[in-house]
Motif scaffolding. Structure first.
Motif, PDB file in Angstrom:
ATOM      1  N   VAL A  14       2.646   2.065   5.023  1.00  0.00           N
ATOM      2  CA  VAL A  14       1.376   1.456   5.410  1.00  0.00           C
ATOM      3  C   VAL A  14       0.276   2.431   5.033  1.00  0.00           C
ATOM      4  N   GLU A  15      -0.607   2.027   4.139  1.00  0.00           N
ATOM      5  CA  GLU A  15      -1.722   2.866   3.691  1.00  0.00           C
ATOM      6  C   GLU A  15      -3.017   2.193   4.125  1.00  0.00           C
ATOM      7  N   ILE A  16      -3.697   2.756   5.113  1.00  0.00           N
ATOM      8  CA  ILE A  16      -4.978   2.233   5.581  1.00  0.00           C
ATOM      9  C   ILE A  16      -5.988   3.359   5.476  1.00  0.00           C
ATOM     10  N   ARG A  17      -6.834   3.303   4.460  1.00  0.00           N
ATOM     11  CA  ARG A  17      -7.817   4.368   4.255  1.00  0.00           C
ATOM     12  C   ARG A  17      -8.799   3.953   3.170  1.00  0.00           C
ATOM     13  N   ALA A  18      -9.912   4.627   3.127  1.00  0.00           N
ATOM     14  CA  ALA A  18     -10.876   4.413   2.054  1.00  0.00           C
ATOM     15  C   ALA A  18     -10.274   4.882   0.727  1.00  0.00           C
ATOM     16  N   GLY A  19     -10.474   4.075  -0.317  1.00  0.00           N
ATOM     17  CA  GLY A  19      -9.993   4.454  -1.644  1.00  0.00           C
ATOM     18  C   GLY A  19      -8.530   4.202  -1.907  1.00  0.00           C
ATOM     19  N   ALA A  20      -7.838   3.553  -0.985  1.00  0.00           N
ATOM     20  CA  ALA A  20      -6.389   3.345  -1.150  1.00  0.00           C
ATOM     21  C   ALA A  20      -6.064   2.513  -2.384  1.00  0.00           C
ATOM     22  N   LEU A  21      -6.943   1.585  -2.731  1.00  0.00           N
ATOM     23  CA  LEU A  21      -6.666   0.691  -3.857  1.00  0.00           C
ATOM     24  C   LEU A  21      -6.540   1.450  -5.172  1.00  0.00           C
ATOM     25  N   ASP A  22      -7.345   2.489  -5.354  1.00  0.00           N
ATOM     26  CA  ASP A  22      -7.288   3.257  -6.600  1.00  0.00           C
ATOM     27  C   ASP A  22      -5.992   4.043  -6.735  1.00  0.00           C
ATOM     28  N   SER A  23      -5.256   4.165  -5.638  1.00  0.00           N
ATOM     29  CA  SER A  23      -3.983   4.892  -5.664  1.00  0.00           C
ATOM     30  C   SER A  23      -2.779   3.949  -5.695  1.00  0.00           C
ATOM     31  N   LEU A  24      -3.020   2.648  -5.933  1.00  0.00           N
ATOM     32  CA  LEU A  24      -1.934   1.664  -5.822  1.00  0.00           C
ATOM     33  C   LEU A  24      -0.759   1.988  -6.735  1.00  0.00           C
ATOM     34  N   GLY A  25      -1.033   2.315  -7.989  1.00  0.00           N
ATOM     35  CA  GLY A  25       0.056   2.637  -8.914  1.00  0.00           C
ATOM     36  C   GLY A  25       0.875   3.822  -8.436  1.00  0.00           C
ATOM     37  N   GLY A  26       0.186   4.852  -7.974  1.00  0.00           N
ATOM     38  CA  GLY A  26       0.881   6.034  -7.460  1.00  0.00           C
ATOM     39  C   GLY A  26       1.657   5.746  -6.195  1.00  0.00           C
ATOM     40  N   ILE A  27       1.100   4.891  -5.343  1.00  0.00           N
ATOM     41  CA  ILE A  27       1.794   4.525  -4.101  1.00  0.00           C
ATOM     42  C   ILE A  27       3.105   3.823  -4.422  1.00  0.00           C
ATOM     43  N   LEU A  28       3.060   2.873  -5.358  1.00  0.00           N
ATOM     44  CA  LEU A  28       4.276   2.136  -5.724  1.00  0.00           C
ATOM     45  C   LEU A  28       5.320   3.069  -6.324  1.00  0.00           C
ATOM     46  N   ALA A  29       4.870   4.025  -7.137  1.00  0.00           N
ATOM     47  CA  ALA A  29       5.807   4.971  -7.750  1.00  0.00           C
ATOM     48  C   ALA A  29       6.361   5.939  -6.715  1.00  0.00           C
ATOM     49  N   ASP A  30       5.490   6.447  -5.845  1.00  0.00           N
ATOM     50  CA  ASP A  30       5.931   7.404  -4.830  1.00  0.00           C
ATOM     51  C   ASP A  30       6.936   6.792  -3.874  1.00  0.00           C
ATOM     52  N   GLN A  31       6.774   5.506  -3.585  1.00  0.00           N
ATOM     53  CA  GLN A  31       7.698   4.833  -2.675  1.00  0.00           C
ATOM     54  C   GLN A  31       8.942   4.305  -3.403  1.00  0.00           C
ATOM     55  N   ARG A  32       9.024   4.623  -4.703  1.00  0.00           N
ATOM     56  CA  ARG A  32      10.185   4.244  -5.530  1.00  0.00           C
ATOM     57  C   ARG A  32      10.379   2.739  -5.598  1.00  0.00           C
ATOM     58  N   LEU A  33       9.283   2.024  -5.495  1.00  0.00           N
ATOM     59  CA  LEU A  33       9.349   0.572  -5.653  1.00  0.00           C
ATOM     60  C   LEU A  33       9.285   0.193  -7.124  1.00  0.00           C
ATOM     61  N   SER A  34       8.434   0.901  -7.862  1.00  0.00           N
ATOM     62  CA  SER A  34       8.276   0.566  -9.272  1.00  0.00           C
ATOM     63  C   SER A  34       7.796   1.783 -10.045  1.00  0.00           C
ATOM     64  N   ALA A  35       8.708   2.657 -10.379  1.00  0.00           N
ATOM     65  CA  ALA A  35       8.345   3.863 -11.129  1.00  0.00           C
ATOM     66  C   ALA A  35       7.859   3.502 -12.528  1.00  0.00           C
TER      67      ALA A  35
END
Length: 353
Positions: A14-35
């Motif tokens: 769960v990512e709730i913060r300002a600017g989270a959208l710009d990190s979407l690609g990194g979030i997906l990769a970091d969570q090993r959902l879609s490297a």
């Protein structure tokens, strides 16, 4: 002595913060959902199309799918479209309708879904339910909850204030829904999940007592967290019980009886919660809910969302038909149309006094 535990179904992240959208690609990769970035993204033609321009460079491997509306037909169409591809995950980018369509399609294809909310109108961002319009009106479909939630507070701050306020109405209605569940336990013996109640009610109480306005970043954070907690509570309970009582029955009745005129879901359930508390004799709580709804510009009487007292009475009388087998204050009192009319008149008098 054995240690007894249970697994709590919840999002992986769960990512709730300002600017989270710009990190979407990194979030997906970091969570090993879609490297590799092989994702499908469902968007609306409004805010979603604008955000696509912003996100496309960061998601070069994504395929984008336009969702026209929040109907079952759109959900089936999206299912057929993404089935032709090979994706690691489906991202629902938009408001509640887009996310509900994405949850339904992902469930049918067997993909994990990530909810990226552009407004906070209701708790669908984390719930195990897709609410979709169909030929019979509006239906609720059981689906797995999202594997991840992303809420960019900068994006939420730009959403129409009415949508954000509606989310507050939905979260606050948890308090009434939990009271209905506990009433059912006392009268019918229906089991109550204490953990689900604790989460759902805490989510509502956090908004009921928060002093912030719709422009307050802390309020937006609290609201986003409350909607996530509501969704987790429903996952724990295995149903919508901790977040859906008489308040939601009344809202569903308005949707069925007046499908062309119904208001925002959160607006209707907030009003329904205040009236349900009045029916349960919880006048102080009803007054607190009314005060908080008013504070955020939400309706507290039927005429404020375009319904007459007679139409609201008809909806309340019809409401138990929307959830057969669910026991709330409406089923408990089994009021006649005349009784409901009189109770609503008392409620309006209390609201305006």
């Amino acid at each position: 002595m054995p240690v007894l535990t249970r697994l709590v179904p919840s999002p992986v992240f769960v990512e709730i913060r300002a600017g989270a959208l710009d990190s979407l690609g990194g979030i997906l990769a970091d969570q090993r959902l879609s490297a590799a970035g092989r994702i499908a993204v469902a968007i609306s033609g409004g805010s979603g199309a604008v955000l696509r321009e912003r996100l496309e460079p960061a998601l070069p491997g994504a395929d984008w799918y336009l969702v026209e509306d929040g109907t079952l037909d759109s959900a089936v169409r999206l299912t057929d479209e993404i089935r032709r591809g090979h994706y690691d995950a489906l991202v629902g980018l938009g408001g509640g309708k887009i996310i509900d369509v994405a949850k339904y399609a992902a469930a049918r294809v067997g993909l994990p879904v990530v909810a990226v909310a552009t407004n906070l109108a209701h708790d669908g961002i984390c719930s195990p339910v897709s609410t979709l319009d169909n030929d019979a009106g509006r239906g609720s479909y059981g689906v797995p909850g999202p594997i991840g939630i992303v809420v960019d507070l900068d994006v939420i701050a730009k959403a129409p204030k009415r949508f954000v306020a509606a989310g507050i109405g939905d979260a606050v209605s948890n308090i009434s829904a939990c009271a209905d569940w506990e009433l059912s336990h006392a009268v019918t013996g229906e089991p109550v999940d204490g953990l689900a109640v604790a989460m759902a009610r805490s989510a509502g109480e956090n908004l009921l007592r928060h002093p912030g306005t719709l422009e307050d970043p802390d309020l937006l954070t609290t609201l986003a967290e409350a909607l996530v907690l509501s969704g987790i509570a429903m996952n724990i309970a295995g149903s919508t019980r901790p977040s859906s009582g008489a308040c939601h029955e009344i809202s569903h009745a308005l949707d069925v009886l007046y499908p062309k005129r119904s208001a925002q879901h959160g607006e209707q359930v907030g009003l329904g919660a205040a009236f349900a508390c009045h029916l349960r004799g919880e006048r102080e709580l009803s007054g607190l809910i009314v005060e908080r709804l008013r504070f955020h510009g939400l309706p507290v009487t039927a005429d404020q969302i375009g319904f007459t007292g007679a139409e609201f009475t008809e909806a309340v009388h019809y409401a138990p038909n929307t959830r057969p087998g669910r026991f709330t204050i409406l089923e408990h009192l089994d009021l006649s149309a005349t009784d409901i009319r009189d109770a609503y008149a008392d409620y309006v008098q209390a609201v305006n006094s």
